[in-house]
Design a protein around this motif. Sequence first.
Motif, mmCIF file in Angstrom:
data_model
loop_
_atom_site.group_PDB
_atom_site.id
_atom_site.type_symbol
_atom_site.label_atom_id
_atom_site.label_comp_id
_atom_site.label_asym_id
_atom_site.label_seq_id
_atom_site.Cartn_x
_atom_site.Cartn_y
_atom_site.Cartn_z
ATOM 1 N N ILE A 18 41.720 47.617 7.187
ATOM 2 C CA ILE A 18 41.620 48.670 6.243
ATOM 3 C C ILE A 18 41.315 49.766 7.219
ATOM 4 O O ILE A 18 42.270 50.881 6.324
ATOM 5 N N ASP A 37 44.876 53.677 17.775
ATOM 6 C CA ASP A 37 43.591 51.855 17.779
ATOM 7 C C ASP A 37 43.871 51.354 19.597
ATOM 8 O O ASP A 37 45.097 52.162 20.266
ATOM 9 N N ASP A 58 40.607 54.063 22.596
ATOM 10 C CA ASP A 58 39.727 53.353 23.109
ATOM 11 C C ASP A 58 38.380 54.015 22.790
ATOM 12 O O ASP A 58 37.524 54.683 23.481
ATOM 13 N N TYR A 146 25.933 42.480 13.619
ATOM 14 C CA TYR A 146 26.712 42.877 12.076
ATOM 15 C C TYR A 146 26.311 44.466 11.377
ATOM 16 O O TYR A 146 25.800 45.098 11.219
ATOM 17 N N VAL A 179 36.943 41.627 2.796
ATOM 18 C CA VAL A 179 38.254 42.456 2.264
ATOM 19 C C VAL A 179 39.358 42.001 3.278
ATOM 20 O O VAL A 179 39.074 41.640 5.070
ATOM 21 N N THR A 181 41.752 40.090 6.026
ATOM 22 C CA THR A 181 42.441 41.028 6.865
ATOM 23 C C THR A 181 42.778 40.146 8.128
ATOM 24 O O THR A 181 41.564 39.591 7.922
ATOM 25 N N SER A 183 41.439 40.149 11.106
ATOM 26 C CA SER A 183 40.315 39.278 11.719
ATOM 27 C C SER A 183 39.568 38.652 10.735
ATOM 28 O O SER A 183 38.328 37.778 10.644
HETATM 29 P P1 NAD Z 1 40.071 44.310 12.206
HETATM 30 O O1 NAD Z 1 39.335 43.409 12.775
HETATM 31 O O2 NAD Z 1 41.505 42.715 10.924
HETATM 32 O O3 NAD Z 1 41.198 45.224 13.273
HETATM 33 C C1 NAD Z 1 39.818 45.466 13.856
HETATM 34 C C2 NAD Z 1 41.301 47.039 14.502
HETATM 35 O O4 NAD Z 1 40.548 47.612 15.279
HETATM 36 C C3 NAD Z 1 41.664 45.924 15.041
HETATM 37 O O5 NAD Z 1 43.592 46.990 14.812
HETATM 38 C C4 NAD Z 1 41.666 46.553 16.708
HETATM 39 O O6 NAD Z 1 42.722 47.074 17.721
HETATM 40 C C5 NAD Z 1 40.547 47.523 16.612
HETATM 41 N N1 NAD Z 1 39.509 47.963 17.379
HETATM 42 C C6 NAD Z 1 39.581 47.360 18.607
HETATM 43 N N2 NAD Z 1 38.652 47.418 19.347
HETATM 44 C C7 NAD Z 1 38.977 49.180 19.145
HETATM 45 C C8 NAD Z 1 38.131 49.325 20.282
HETATM 46 N N3 NAD Z 1 37.778 49.940 21.023
HETATM 47 N N4 NAD Z 1 38.674 51.050 19.981
HETATM 48 C C9 NAD Z 1 40.448 51.700 19.678
HETATM 49 N N5 NAD Z 1 40.573 50.632 18.300
HETATM 50 C C10 NAD Z 1 39.808 48.790 18.253
HETATM 51 O O7 NAD Z 1 39.881 45.577 10.884
HETATM 52 P P2 NAD Z 1 39.210 45.335 9.558
HETATM 53 O O8 NAD Z 1 38.311 43.907 8.952
HETATM 54 O O9 NAD Z 1 39.676 45.812 8.259
HETATM 55 O O10 NAD Z 1 37.792 46.084 9.303
HETATM 56 C C11 NAD Z 1 37.992 47.185 9.979
HETATM 57 C C12 NAD Z 1 36.569 47.960 9.683
HETATM 58 O O11 NAD Z 1 36.406 47.230 8.522
HETATM 59 C C13 NAD Z 1 35.506 47.500 10.063
HETATM 60 O O12 NAD Z 1 34.356 48.880 10.900
HETATM 61 C C14 NAD Z 1 34.640 46.428 10.095
HETATM 62 O O13 NAD Z 1 33.185 46.111 10.387
HETATM 63 C C15 NAD Z 1 34.628 47.195 8.199
HETATM 64 N N6 NAD Z 1 34.829 46.339 7.100
HETATM 65 C C16 NAD Z 1 35.430 44.788 7.142
HETATM 66 C C17 NAD Z 1 35.858 44.096 6.382
HETATM 67 C C18 NAD Z 1 36.151 43.205 6.243
HETATM 68 O O14 NAD Z 1 35.445 42.029 5.469
HETATM 69 N N7 NAD Z 1 37.232 42.831 6.815
HETATM 70 C C19 NAD Z 1 34.293 44.473 4.986
HETATM 71 C C20 NAD Z 1 33.519 45.757 5.349
HETATM 72 C C21 NAD Z 1 33.661 45.694 6.549
#
Ligand code: NAD
Length: 242
Positions: A18, A37, A58, A146, A179, A181, A183
């Motif tokens: 995202i 990131d 970070d 979570y 979504v 992605t 992870s």
């Molecule tokens: P992801 O989990 O695939 O990627 C997460 C990113 O966060 C990675 O690039 C990682 O390197 C980075 N990261 C981890 N620790 C970090 C730190 N300490 N400092 C900086 N960056 C760091 O991405 P996603 O699934 O798109 O999730 C993004 C957000 O969307 C999150 O907050 C997640 O909770 C939220 N979200 C995701 C979904 C889903 O289904 N994928 C649904 C609802 C909410």
Amino acid sequence: ADRLKGKRAVITAAAAGIGRACAIAFAREGATVIATDINEAGIAGLTKEGIAEVAKLDVRNTADVNAFAKRVGKIDILLNAAGFVHHGTILECSEEDFDFSFDLNVKSIHRTIKAFLPEMLAGGGGSIVNISSCAALRPPANRYVYSSSKAAVSLLTRAVALDFITKGIRCNSICPGTVETPSMLDRAAAQGPQGKEMFVSRQKMGRLGTADEIASMAVYLGSDESAFTTGVDLVVDGGYML
Ligand code: NAD
């Protein structure tokens, strides 16, 4: 294509999913984007997508966040996307797991807003967009910490919105459903061959969302089109909440 023209934006967790889609969408709409990131290799290629600058950050490190904000100065949009999904009930959640989730999902947002807000206020305002989750509103199974941490994100969002509502600051959260992605696919694979279908079945629309569908809402919230909107959870969930 100019919905964010003239705006400077910082995005956290922009290497994947995202956050990455938001960075690219913001740049496409004319914003000057600083994509960050913890994974430096993951953001390196983003300059080819029109992102002005990439920086390792970070969001769990307060000193690093403060130094970064000092260097960057005034921004118009802060988008917080960093987050981690812990799998399990309270019984599988150790004290370390609890602290990690709250630190990465909630306190990271406390850090970035606290660091960037003074300059935003001095500059007349800005839009803060926090990626929360539908899990903040209705917990799915095995998402104990979570869901709890994302609920904190949604209320943190409203508290900031209220305290600065007359100062030109808007603060909203987006609550995505499931979504597709990197992870999310890892979490599905960890549940076995039926994992992905199990995730799809939570979505009443019968499919997963795309990161671009979340980025569309982020562009809206970052832009002046949403000038009358603050302190809300905007749900983009393929019917998860129905
Ligand atoms: P992801 O989990 O695939 O990627 C997460 C990113 O966060 C990675 O690039 C990682 O390197 C980075 N990261 C981890 N620790 C970090 C730190 N300490 N400092 C900086 N960056 C760091 O991405 P996603 O699934 O798109 O999730 C993004 C957000 O969307 C999150 O907050 C997640 O909770 C939220 N979200 C995701 C979904 C889903 O289904 N994928 C649904 C609802 C909410």
